[in-house]
Motif scaffolding. Structure first.
Motif, PDB file in Angstrom:
ATOM      1  N   LEU A 189       0.832  -1.204   0.000  1.00 56.51           N
ATOM      2  CA  LEU A 189       0.000   0.000   0.000  1.00 56.51           C
ATOM      3  C   LEU A 189       0.869   1.258   0.000  1.00 56.51           C
ATOM      4  CD1 LEU A 189      -2.635   1.571   0.232  1.00 56.51           C
ATOM      5  CD2 LEU A 189      -2.612   1.139   2.697  1.00 56.51           C
ATOM      6  N   ALA A 190       1.928   1.253   0.805  1.00 57.85           N
ATOM      7  CA  ALA A 190       2.816   2.413   0.864  1.00 57.85           C
ATOM      8  C   ALA A 190       3.471   2.671  -0.492  1.00 57.85           C
ATOM      9  CB  ALA A 190       3.886   2.199   1.937  1.00 57.85           C
ATOM     10  N   HIS A 191       3.938   1.608  -1.141  1.00 56.46           N
ATOM     11  CA  HIS A 191       4.553   1.760  -2.453  1.00 56.46           C
ATOM     12  C   HIS A 191       3.524   2.222  -3.489  1.00 56.46           C
ATOM     13  CE1 HIS A 191       8.589   0.331  -1.683  1.00 56.46           C
ATOM     14  NE2 HIS A 191       8.140  -0.736  -1.061  1.00 56.46           N
ATOM     15  N   ALA A 192       2.304   1.683  -3.399  1.00 60.32           N
ATOM     16  CA  ALA A 192       1.260   2.068  -4.348  1.00 60.32           C
ATOM     17  C   ALA A 192       0.901   3.543  -4.197  1.00 60.32           C
ATOM     18  CB  ALA A 192       0.020   1.192  -4.140  1.00 60.32           C
ATOM     19  N   LEU A 193       0.792   4.023  -2.968  1.00 62.06           N
ATOM     20  CA  LEU A 193       0.479   5.435  -2.738  1.00 62.06           C
ATOM     21  C   LEU A 193       1.606   6.331  -3.252  1.00 62.06           C
ATOM     22  CD1 LEU A 193      -1.045   5.168   0.850  1.00 62.06           C
ATOM     23  CD2 LEU A 193      -2.275   5.781  -1.238  1.00 62.06           C
ATOM     24  N   SER A 194       2.842   5.870  -3.081  1.00 67.32           N
ATOM     25  CA  SER A 194       3.983   6.632  -3.588  1.00 67.32           C
ATOM     26  C   SER A 194       3.942   6.718  -5.114  1.00 67.32           C
ATOM     27  CB  SER A 194       5.292   5.988  -3.128  1.00 67.32           C
ATOM     28  OG  SER A 194       6.410   6.675  -3.627  1.00 67.32           O
ATOM     29  N   ALA A 195       3.602   5.596  -5.770  1.00 63.92           N
ATOM     30  CA  ALA A 195       3.495   5.592  -7.231  1.00 63.92           C
ATOM     31  C   ALA A 195       2.379   6.522  -7.689  1.00 63.92           C
ATOM     32  CB  ALA A 195       3.241   4.165  -7.729  1.00 63.92           C
ATOM     33  N   ALA A 196       1.267   6.524  -6.953  1.00 62.03           N
ATOM     34  CA  ALA A 196       0.138   7.382  -7.313  1.00 62.03           C
ATOM     35  C   ALA A 196       0.520   8.855  -7.234  1.00 62.03           C
ATOM     36  CB  ALA A 196      -1.053   7.088  -6.403  1.00 62.03           C
ATOM     37  N   GLU A 197       1.380   9.205  -6.287  1.00 61.62           N
ATOM     38  CA  GLU A 197       1.844  10.589  -6.183  1.00 61.62           C
ATOM     39  C   GLU A 197       2.612  11.019  -7.431  1.00 61.62           C
ATOM     40  OE1 GLU A 197       4.130  10.899  -2.638  1.00 61.62           O
ATOM     41  OE2 GLU A 197       2.383  10.889  -1.301  1.00 61.62           O
ATOM     42  N   ARG A 198       3.173  10.046  -8.135  1.00 60.34           N
ATOM     43  CA  ARG A 198       3.928  10.336  -9.367  1.00 60.34           C
ATOM     44  C   ARG A 198       3.019  10.296 -10.596  1.00 60.34           C
ATOM     45  NH1 ARG A 198       9.034   6.381  -9.355  1.00 60.34           N
ATOM     46  NH2 ARG A 198       9.545   7.679 -11.160  1.00 60.34           N
ATOM     47  N   GLY A 199       1.714  10.143 -10.375  1.00 57.45           N
ATOM     48  CA  GLY A 199       0.773  10.141 -11.487  1.00 57.45           C
ATOM     49  C   GLY A 199       0.551   8.780 -12.095  1.00 57.45           C
ATOM     50  N   LEU A 200       0.921   7.710 -11.375  1.00 59.09           N
ATOM     51  CA  LEU A 200       0.760   6.343 -11.883  1.00 59.09           C
ATOM     52  C   LEU A 200      -0.466   5.702 -11.235  1.00 59.09           C
ATOM     53  CD1 LEU A 200       4.529   5.372 -11.593  1.00 59.09           C
ATOM     54  CD2 LEU A 200       3.288   5.782 -13.729  1.00 59.09           C
ATOM     55  N   ALA A 201      -1.425   5.298 -12.047  1.00 56.73           N
ATOM     56  CA  ALA A 201      -2.651   4.675 -11.546  1.00 56.73           C
ATOM     57  C   ALA A 201      -2.374   3.228 -11.156  1.00 56.73           C
ATOM     58  CB  ALA A 201      -3.747   4.744 -12.604  1.00 56.73           C
ATOM     59  N   VAL A 202      -2.882   2.806  -9.994  1.00 58.03           N
ATOM     60  CA  VAL A 202      -2.514   1.502  -9.441  1.00 58.03           C
ATOM     61  C   VAL A 202      -3.739   0.670  -9.070  1.00 58.03           C
ATOM     62  CG1 VAL A 202      -0.312   2.380  -8.565  1.00 58.03           C
ATOM     63  CG2 VAL A 202      -2.345   2.444  -7.090  1.00 58.03           C
ATOM     64  N   ILE A 203      -3.505  -0.647  -8.972  1.00 60.72           N
ATOM     65  CA  ILE A 203      -4.489  -1.599  -8.467  1.00 60.72           C
ATOM     66  C   ILE A 203      -3.764  -2.580  -7.548  1.00 60.72           C
ATOM     67  CG2 ILE A 203      -6.099  -1.515 -10.413  1.00 60.72           C
ATOM     68  CD1 ILE A 203      -4.742  -4.074 -11.483  1.00 60.72           C
ATOM     69  N   PRO A 204      -4.455  -3.184  -6.585  1.00 60.83           N
ATOM     70  CA  PRO A 204      -3.814  -4.190  -5.729  1.00 60.83           C
ATOM     71  C   PRO A 204      -3.666  -5.525  -6.463  1.00 60.83           C
ATOM     72  CG  PRO A 204      -6.108  -3.895  -5.088  1.00 60.83           C
ATOM     73  CD  PRO A 204      -5.838  -2.871  -6.144  1.00 60.83           C
ATOM     74  N   LEU A 205      -2.536  -6.198  -6.207  1.00 63.52           N
ATOM     75  CA  LEU A 205      -2.264  -7.500  -6.811  1.00 63.52           C
ATOM     76  C   LEU A 205      -2.048  -8.549  -5.718  1.00 63.52           C
ATOM     77  CD1 LEU A 205       0.318  -6.632  -9.645  1.00 63.52           C
ATOM     78  CD2 LEU A 205      -2.179  -6.745  -9.809  1.00 63.52           C
ATOM     79  N   SER A 206      -2.344  -9.791  -6.061  1.00 58.82           N
ATOM     80  CA  SER A 206      -2.065 -10.899  -5.155  1.00 58.82           C
ATOM     81  C   SER A 206      -0.645 -11.405  -5.394  1.00 58.82           C
ATOM     82  CB  SER A 206      -3.060 -12.034  -5.406  1.00 58.82           C
ATOM     83  OG  SER A 206      -2.819 -12.618  -6.678  1.00 58.82           O
ATOM     84  N   ARG A 207      -0.234 -12.425  -4.652  1.00 56.54           N
ATOM     85  CA  ARG A 207       1.100 -12.997  -4.819  1.00 56.54           C
ATOM     86  C   ARG A 207       1.301 -13.608  -6.198  1.00 56.54           C
ATOM     87  NH1 ARG A 207       4.465 -13.632  -0.521  1.00 56.54           N
ATOM     88  NH2 ARG A 207       3.617 -13.108   1.530  1.00 56.54           N
ATOM     89  N   THR A 208       0.203 -13.917  -6.890  1.00 59.65           N
ATOM     90  CA  THR A 208       0.295 -14.509  -8.224  1.00 59.65           C
ATOM     91  C   THR A 208       0.456 -13.456  -9.319  1.00 59.65           C
ATOM     92  OG1 THR A 208      -2.103 -14.490  -8.511  1.00 59.65           O
ATOM     93  CG2 THR A 208      -1.129 -16.458  -7.506  1.00 59.65           C
TER      94      THR A 208
END
Length: 290
Positions: A13-32
């Motif tokens: 989640l922390a990495h995803a929020l950081s990416a979003a701050e750079r304008g990168l749209a994100v989704i959560p992924l599983s281990r697969t």
């Protein structure tokens, strides 16, 4: 039931929020490395529900859930507490991200093949973000122009080199998967995705394809089969493509409709190689030659 690793989820989640701050749209992924949330329409008897790209307001639409909104990202991760990674959607504003996925473990000499391609066509890969995969591969991040749609492809650019474009996603650095952790190569984490060289962009564009008039035996039925494939979501794509291809071959216009079915399957997220393999399997199943 998926195992919950709260520390891995918090880090993702922390990495995803950081990416979003750079304008990168994100989704959560599983281990697969697949989207962590399943489609809310997977058991819906209404066939039109499969065409939903999030208009229903629920989570579980794969890359169509991708967002840069911190509140929405937290909601997505809360809905999938088994998340250990995040995906970055390609082709979206402002970066219009293009991912060059170099598989260095396949024995195809993909790195050398990409270098040879660059020499032959006189372009150079600019300094850009490089993500290292647990298997030893590399993801190169490039930025495309807003008016060019780059499709997903597998080994079309060069052997062992896949492309993630519109409708696709890249596993974000910091994600933990079954095979290890993704991370940025030293000295590249601070970079923005570099503009894709114009020559390379032309190579990434969809291959030219003649579009003959729809054969009279297909007509509306053929168009309906293509729409059926286009409406597929994660977990349905191969099944829908196989079913549609079988119907086309059974009705005598499989070879004529195959290019349109492949186009549709690639737009839903399958690679061209996967789509061709599924259609060939349908041809064999119906007793036809692929």
């Amino acid at each position: 039931m998926a195992t919950i690793d709260r520390q891995a989820t918090a880090l993702a989640l922390a990495h995803a929020l950081s990416a979003a701050e750079r304008g990168l749209a994100v989704i959560p992924l599983s281990r697969t490395k697949l989207p962590a949330l399943r489609s809310p329409h997977r058991d819906d008897p209404d066939p039109t529900a499969a065409a939903c790209h999030g208009e229903c307001g629920r989570f579980g639409h794969g890359v169509y859930d991708a967002t840069t909104d911190p509140r929405r990202i937290r909601e997505l991760f809360s809905a999938a507490p088994w998340t250990t990674g995040y995906g970055i959607a390609c082709g979206l504003y402002p970066h219009h991200l293009i991912g060059i996925d170099i598989d260095t473990t396949s024995g195809t000499g993909s790195s050398a093949a990409l270098r040879e391609l660059a020499l032959r066509h006189l372009f150079a890969i600019p300094e850009t973000v490089v993500v290292l995969t647990p298997s030893g591969g590399r993801h190169l991040w490039l930025s495309g122009p807003p008016d060019v749609v780059v499709p997903n492809s597998a080994s079309r650019l060069a052997p062992g080199v896949d492309v993630r474009g519109a409708g696709g996603y890249l596993v974000g650095p910091g994600s933990r998967t079954e095979h290890g952790v993704y991370g940025t190569a030293p000295g590249t984490a601070h970079l923005a995705p570099a503009p894709c060289p114009s020559t390379l962009l032309r190579l990434l564009a969809p291959p030219p394809r003649l579009r003959p008039a729809t054969p009279s035996p297909a007509g509306r039925h053929g168009r309906g089969l293509v729409q059926f494939v286009l409406a597929a979501h994660e977990g349905q794509r191969n099944t829908r493509l196989f079913w549609a291809a079988c119907r086309a071959y059974e009705n005598g216009f499989g070879p004529d409709l195959a290019p349109a079915l492949i186009d549709a399957a690639v737009r839903t997220g399958l690679t061209e190689r996967e789509a061709r393999s599924t259609i060939a399997s349908a041809a064999r199943t119906t007793g036809q030659r692929p």
